[in-house]
Design a protein around this motif. Structure first.
Motif, mmCIF file in Angstrom:
data_model
loop_
_atom_site.group_PDB
_atom_site.id
_atom_site.type_symbol
_atom_site.label_atom_id
_atom_site.label_comp_id
_atom_site.label_asym_id
_atom_site.label_seq_id
_atom_site.Cartn_x
_atom_site.Cartn_y
_atom_site.Cartn_z
ATOM 1 N N GLY A 1 -25.302 68.633 54.393
ATOM 2 C CA GLY A 1 -24.698 68.460 55.694
ATOM 3 C C GLY A 1 -25.354 67.536 56.460
ATOM 4 O O GLY A 1 -26.478 67.917 57.019
ATOM 5 N N ALA A 2 -24.794 66.538 56.879
ATOM 6 C CA ALA A 2 -25.242 65.806 58.022
ATOM 7 C C ALA A 2 -24.825 65.755 59.199
ATOM 8 O O ALA A 2 -24.582 64.757 59.955
ATOM 9 N N GLY A 3 -24.756 66.811 59.873
ATOM 10 C CA GLY A 3 -24.427 67.219 61.074
ATOM 11 C C GLY A 3 -25.839 67.305 61.811
ATOM 12 O O GLY A 3 -27.027 66.954 61.287
ATOM 13 N N VAL B 1 -27.311 65.452 51.727
ATOM 14 C CA VAL B 1 -26.106 65.116 51.264
ATOM 15 C C VAL B 1 -25.109 65.347 52.087
ATOM 16 O O VAL B 1 -25.089 66.328 52.753
ATOM 17 N N ARG C 1 -20.772 65.201 52.545
ATOM 18 C CA ARG C 1 -19.476 64.603 51.866
ATOM 19 C C ARG C 1 -18.799 63.564 52.298
ATOM 20 O O ARG C 1 -17.854 62.909 51.841
ATOM 21 N N ARG D 1 -14.043 62.154 60.793
ATOM 22 C CA ARG D 1 -14.881 63.132 59.578
ATOM 23 C C ARG D 1 -14.193 64.639 59.675
ATOM 24 O O ARG D 1 -14.544 65.312 60.576
ATOM 25 N N GLY E 1 -14.655 67.276 58.202
ATOM 26 C CA GLY E 1 -15.347 68.334 58.179
ATOM 27 C C GLY E 1 -15.885 68.653 59.452
ATOM 28 O O GLY E 1 -16.404 69.724 59.762
ATOM 29 N N GLN F 1 -14.686 68.858 65.696
ATOM 30 C CA GLN F 1 -15.071 68.628 66.975
ATOM 31 C C GLN F 1 -15.784 67.315 67.355
ATOM 32 O O GLN F 1 -16.126 67.207 68.487
ATOM 33 N N ALA G 1 -26.685 73.363 55.690
ATOM 34 C CA ALA G 1 -26.251 72.763 56.978
ATOM 35 C C ALA G 1 -24.838 72.386 57.037
ATOM 36 O O ALA G 1 -24.727 71.302 57.435
ATOM 37 N N GLY H 1 -22.103 73.833 58.393
ATOM 38 C CA GLY H 1 -21.423 73.760 59.658
ATOM 39 C C GLY H 1 -20.596 75.112 59.568
ATOM 40 O O GLY H 1 -20.759 75.704 58.546
ATOM 41 N N GLY I 1 -18.335 75.503 56.542
ATOM 42 C CA GLY I 1 -18.939 75.177 55.324
ATOM 43 C C GLY I 1 -18.663 76.162 54.247
ATOM 44 O O GLY I 1 -18.678 77.358 54.671
ATOM 45 N N VAL J 1 -28.425 77.299 58.068
ATOM 46 C CA VAL J 1 -28.894 76.935 59.334
ATOM 47 C C VAL J 1 -27.766 76.208 60.042
ATOM 48 O O VAL J 1 -26.880 75.932 59.526
ATOM 49 N N GLY J 2 -27.911 76.446 61.439
ATOM 50 C CA GLY J 2 -27.036 75.789 62.450
ATOM 51 C C GLY J 2 -25.729 76.690 62.361
ATOM 52 O O GLY J 2 -25.833 77.882 62.399
ATOM 53 N N ASP J 3 -24.666 75.933 62.544
ATOM 54 C CA ASP J 3 -23.446 76.584 62.631
ATOM 55 C C ASP J 3 -23.189 77.403 61.061
ATOM 56 O O ASP J 3 -22.220 78.254 61.205
ATOM 57 N N GLY K 1 -23.879 75.102 71.161
ATOM 58 C CA GLY K 1 -23.802 75.146 69.549
ATOM 59 C C GLY K 1 -25.112 74.416 69.106
ATOM 60 O O GLY K 1 -26.029 74.764 68.319
ATOM 61 N N VAL K 2 -25.287 73.238 69.626
ATOM 62 C CA VAL K 2 -26.140 72.389 69.179
ATOM 63 C C VAL K 2 -27.779 72.860 69.624
ATOM 64 O O VAL K 2 -28.594 72.717 68.723
HETATM 65 C C1 LIG Z 1 -14.338 71.884 70.160
HETATM 66 C C2 LIG Z 1 -15.802 72.058 70.027
HETATM 67 C C3 LIG Z 1 -16.602 71.772 71.186
HETATM 68 C C4 LIG Z 1 -17.944 71.744 71.156
HETATM 69 N N1 LIG Z 1 -18.821 71.296 72.312
HETATM 70 C C5 LIG Z 1 -19.983 71.718 72.133
HETATM 71 C C6 LIG Z 1 -20.896 71.176 73.444
HETATM 72 O O1 LIG Z 1 -20.436 70.975 74.358
HETATM 73 N N2 LIG Z 1 -22.249 71.630 73.338
HETATM 74 C C7 LIG Z 1 -22.940 71.998 72.218
HETATM 75 O O2 LIG Z 1 -24.026 72.125 72.002
HETATM 76 N N3 LIG Z 1 -22.157 72.143 70.907
HETATM 77 C C8 LIG Z 1 -20.834 72.319 71.173
HETATM 78 N N4 LIG Z 1 -19.923 72.385 69.826
HETATM 79 C C9 LIG Z 1 -20.507 73.091 68.668
HETATM 80 C C10 LIG Z 1 -21.318 72.092 67.727
HETATM 81 O O3 LIG Z 1 -20.293 71.177 67.680
HETATM 82 C C11 LIG Z 1 -21.857 72.689 66.448
HETATM 83 O O4 LIG Z 1 -22.788 73.541 67.006
HETATM 84 C C12 LIG Z 1 -22.662 71.666 65.780
HETATM 85 O O5 LIG Z 1 -21.522 70.800 65.054
HETATM 86 C C13 LIG Z 1 -23.510 72.241 64.756
HETATM 87 O O6 LIG Z 1 -24.073 71.411 63.780
HETATM 88 P P1 LIG Z 1 -24.303 71.745 62.372
HETATM 89 O O7 LIG Z 1 -25.277 70.450 61.994
HETATM 90 O O8 LIG Z 1 -24.805 72.836 62.136
HETATM 91 O O9 LIG Z 1 -22.798 71.462 61.849
HETATM 92 P P2 LIG Z 1 -21.692 70.356 61.491
HETATM 93 O O10 LIG Z 1 -21.764 69.660 62.612
HETATM 94 O O11 LIG Z 1 -20.436 71.053 61.496
HETATM 95 O O12 LIG Z 1 -22.014 69.585 60.278
HETATM 96 C C14 LIG Z 1 -21.765 70.049 58.909
HETATM 97 C C15 LIG Z 1 -22.005 68.809 58.190
HETATM 98 O O13 LIG Z 1 -21.744 69.321 56.662
HETATM 99 C C16 LIG Z 1 -21.076 68.720 55.917
HETATM 100 N N5 LIG Z 1 -20.531 69.521 54.569
HETATM 101 C C17 LIG Z 1 -19.838 70.606 54.814
HETATM 102 N N6 LIG Z 1 -19.791 70.957 53.498
HETATM 103 C C18 LIG Z 1 -20.371 70.137 52.617
HETATM 104 C C19 LIG Z 1 -20.404 70.001 51.257
HETATM 105 N N7 LIG Z 1 -19.968 71.156 50.278
HETATM 106 N N8 LIG Z 1 -20.996 69.040 50.850
HETATM 107 C C20 LIG Z 1 -21.388 68.009 51.455
HETATM 108 N N9 LIG Z 1 -21.449 68.167 52.977
HETATM 109 C C21 LIG Z 1 -20.849 69.041 53.206
HETATM 110 C C22 LIG Z 1 -19.948 68.288 56.696
HETATM 111 O O14 LIG Z 1 -18.905 67.042 56.527
HETATM 112 C C23 LIG Z 1 -20.504 68.054 58.210
HETATM 113 O O15 LIG Z 1 -20.969 66.472 58.090
HETATM 114 C C24 LIG Z 1 -18.552 72.395 69.885
HETATM 115 C C25 LIG Z 1 -17.984 72.721 68.880
HETATM 116 C C26 LIG Z 1 -16.556 72.772 68.822
HETATM 117 C C27 LIG Z 1 -15.796 73.190 67.789
#
Ligand SMILES: Cc1cc2nc3c(=O)[nH]c(=O)nc-3n(C[C@H](O)[C@H](O)[C@H](O)COP(=O)(O)OP(=O)(O)OC[C@H]3O[C@@H](n4cnc5c(N)ncnc54)[C@H](O)[C@@H]3O)c2cc1C
Length: 435
Positions: A7-9, A28, A30, A42, A44, A47, A141, A143, A146, A280-282, A294-295
């Motif tokens: 997960g590259a969030g 990695v 996707r 994107r 996945g 948002q 990671a 999300g 996930g 970790v994370g979401d 969230g972030v």
């Molecule tokens: C509408 C909306 C508004 C938001 N506004 C805010 C805000 O104002 N401030 C704030 O702090 N947070 C906000 N958030 C929350 C924030 O977007 C999340 O907390 C953040 O995306 C978490 O990051 P992450 O890296 O944990 O997950 P993600 O950003 O979801 O990244 C996960 C990554 O994993 C990849 N992935 C998943 N499964 C696989 C797999 N099997 N193989 C390879 N890759 C995979 C995905 O493609 C994705 O790139 C908001 C959320 C939403 C829905």
């Protein structure tokens, strides 16, 4: 020990950069990174182009581990807002810019190799689009949607946010800002919904309406022909999108239903749900985006996980211990934000349905914060919570003061603007005109 991050969030990229600077890792995702031109699609991360504001601790987490990312963000004209005491309280930046900058920094970091492909966990590590990759520890990671661990959330740990987003991003044509009511832009808590304009990098901004998703007429907002005139009807917001003031840079984007969720690392017997995998994370915790946490919660977790690995003899590290310690930390530091948000959402939805403030239960955080307008002691008590410098536990001391304010019959004033029913009627009439 071989570590792979899926997960590259924000969570995965933060872990990748921080761990690579300590000597190991592979990342990695996707989906490939941003395209050279045009909108980054994107699937996945639905948002990606919705309104984001990044709270002060995001700046703190970047400064602690990767201050060069803050320099990169400044180059992209992202702004940092400081309070009167010099504390960073927000980073003004599109989410797509934030992820693109982190990803670019990861790509330039020795040790990070980014692979594109759909990853699945196996006993020996990973399978990425059919090929096997050995890993001792897999950092999940992936999300909010996930599915890496195949874990289903336990009952009670997932609650509908009652918040559906519809957003469009624009770029201001010139300097100067349309009306704002805070350093991050404009936020109007209207009768039955919320309307915002969040300032981002490079003169861009998002306009978003957030409603509870129950009224099919409001679903029409996903059509540009409905969205634009409805925004124009909310006077202060309309000034942001007025012709000549700004230009749209994305289509109108409608989000789906959102959930507050908390998923720990351990099963009921206290063993890792999936041995060898730490989420970790979401993938652990999602909260209603209205509070913009969230972030922050994601980077706090990423930082804590990196701390748990840092300085250890990796060949001897006990992953089960690592997962257990991280889970305990998340329960103490992250889960209270989930609980707080679920409570706040329930009360908000009651009020959006037309009910008065419910004084039979502890007041939710947004109402406690609102009461600071009347009793300044509340503001002093909950300032650290509002900045996310302290957890929701600090609300307890302010709650009786807030309750006394609401018991007098005082209620926060509603800003000028249509009610949700009026907004729905407007959607209906505009849809009928444009059909
Ligand atoms: C509408 C909306 C508004 C938001 N506004 C805010 C805000 O104002 N401030 C704030 O702090 N947070 C906000 N958030 C929350 C924030 O977007 C999340 O907390 C953040 O995306 C978490 O990051 P992450 O890296 O944990 O997950 P993600 O950003 O979801 O990244 C996960 C990554 O994993 C990849 N992935 C998943 N499964 C696989 C797999 N099997 N193989 C390879 N890759 C995979 C995905 O493609 C994705 O790139 C908001 C959320 C939403 C829905």
């Amino acid at each position: 020990m071989r570590i792979a991050i899926i997960g590259a969030g924000p969570s995965g990229l933060y872990c990748a950069i921080a761990l690579a600077r300590r000597g190991h890792d592979m990342l990695v995702d996707r989906e490939p990174g941003p395209p050279p031109h045009g909108l980054w699609r994107r699937g996945g991360v639905m948002q990606l182009h919705h309104a984001h504001t990044f709270r002060g601790p995001v700046v703190g987490a970047l400064r602690a581990e990767m201050p060069d990312v803050l320099d990169d963000l400044a180059m992209r004209r992202a702004g940092i807002v400081y309070d009167g005491d010099g504390r960073a309280i927000a980073l003004l930046c599109r989410r797509a810019t934030f992820d693109a900058v982190l990803r670019q920094r990861a790509e330039r970091t020795a040790g990070v190799s980014i692979r594109t492909g759909y990853a699945a966990h196996t006993q020996a590590g990973l399978r990425i689009d059919g090929s096997s990759v050995a890993a001792d520890l897999v950092i999940d990671a992936t999300g909010r949607s996930g599915r890496l661990t195949g874990r289903t959330s336990r009952p009670g740990a997932v609650v509908d946010c009652g918040a559906v987003y519809v957003t469009r991003q624009y770029r201001l044509r010139g300097p100067g800002l349309p009306p704002t009511n805070s350093p991050i832009g404009l936020s109007l808590s209207l009768d039955g919904y919320v309307a915002i304009a969040f300032i981002h990098d490079d003169r861009t901004f998002s306009v978003t309406l957030i409603h509870d998703g129950s009224d099919p007429l409001l679903r029409q907002l996903r059509h540009e022909a409905v969205f634009e005139p409805v925004i124009a009807a909310i006077a202060q917001l309309g000034e942001w999108t007025a012709p000549g003031r700004s230009d749209p840079i994305t289509p109108v984007l409608a989000g789906g239903r959102l959930y507050n969720g908390y998923r720990g690392q351990l099963d009921d017997a206290g063993r890792p749900v999936v041995p060898g995998v730490i989420s970790v994370g979401d993938a652990v915790c999602t909260t209603t985006p209205l509070a913009g946490r969230g972030v922050t919660l994601a980077l706090w977790q990423a930082r804590e996980l990196v701390r748990g690995i840092d300085g250890k003899d990796l060949s001897r590290i006990d992953i089960e211990d690592l997962a257990g310690n991280f889970d305990a930390w998340c329960r103490a530091a992250i889960k209270p934000w989930f609980v707080d948000q679920v409570h706040a959402d329930r009360h908000r939805l009651r009020r959006w349905a037309g009910h008065d403030v419910d004084l039979s239960e502890p007041l939710p955080s947004d109402l406690i914060a609102a009461s600071a307008e009347v009793d300044r002691r509340v503001g002093a008590l909950i300032g650290p919570y509002l900045r996310m410098d302290a957890g929701p536990h600090v609300l307890a001391a302010a709650e009786p003061l807030a309750r006394a304010v609401f018991a007098t019959g005082w209620r926060p004033a509603l800003p000028d603007g249509p009610s949700r029913d009026e907004l729905a009627a407007l959607c209906q009439s505009v849809s009928a005109r444009t059909a």
